[in-house]
Motif scaffolding. Structure first.
Motif: not given
Length: 166
Positions: A38, A46, A48, A50-55, A118
């Motif tokens: 994060s 983009v 990216v 951050g999305y992987i961190s949420g996952f 979310c």
């Protein structure tokens, strides 16, 4: 169907209690990785990482759900058992005995809750960006216009003396 068959554990329910340290370690490792991811910046605008961190946050908490259910079952046995007697103790024991099924249900519910959070965050952010866009785009305090005829297709400024008469 015989009661013994319904209580028999299926393979996905069979989680040994001695493997809980591995679940805790994997969960904490994934949460630490999520924190690190994060902190990374966007790639070409983009988020990216951050999305992987949420996952990885979702999976980190999924790994922590079996030990959390086991701990909750131990605490609940004392609290619920005293309050509800044999039925409460049976419920707490069932939570500990079928830790795989219980933690799967808890993970699914928490994943659903995180999706609701979310979406609510996204909606709030969208509303705020619309308000900021309107404040930056429309520079007038009062807009007066007509929605019919030729005036609707073009801006027709008022005479300067009109402002004095207001």
């Amino acid at each position: 169907m015989a009661p013994a068959l319904t209580l028999r554990q299926v393979p996905f329910q069979n989680v040994r209690h001695d493997r809980m340290r591995g679940f805790v370690a994997a969960g904490l490792l994934m949460l630490a990785a999520a924190w690190g991811l994060s902190r990374l910046g966007p790639v070409n605008g983009v988020a990216v990482f951050g999305y992987i961190s949420g996952f990885t946050i979702v999976f980190g908490f999924a790994f922590l759900s079996p030990p959390a259910c086991l701990l909750f079952g131990r605490v609940a046995r004392a609290l619920i058992g005293n309050r509800f007697g044999v039925e409460g103790k049976l419920a707490a024991d069932n939570l500990q005995r079928t830790i795989g099924r219980s933690s799967l249900s808890v993970s699914a519910l928490l994943t659903g809750l995180s999706l609701v959070i979310c979406v609510a965050t996204m909606i709030h952010s969208f509303k705020e960006s619309i308000v900021v866009w309107i404040e930056n785009t429309i520079s007038a305090d009062l807009l007066v216009g007509s929605d019919t005829g030729e005036a609707a297709a073009q801006n027709i400024p008022f005479n300067g003396s009109f402002a004095d008469s207001l």
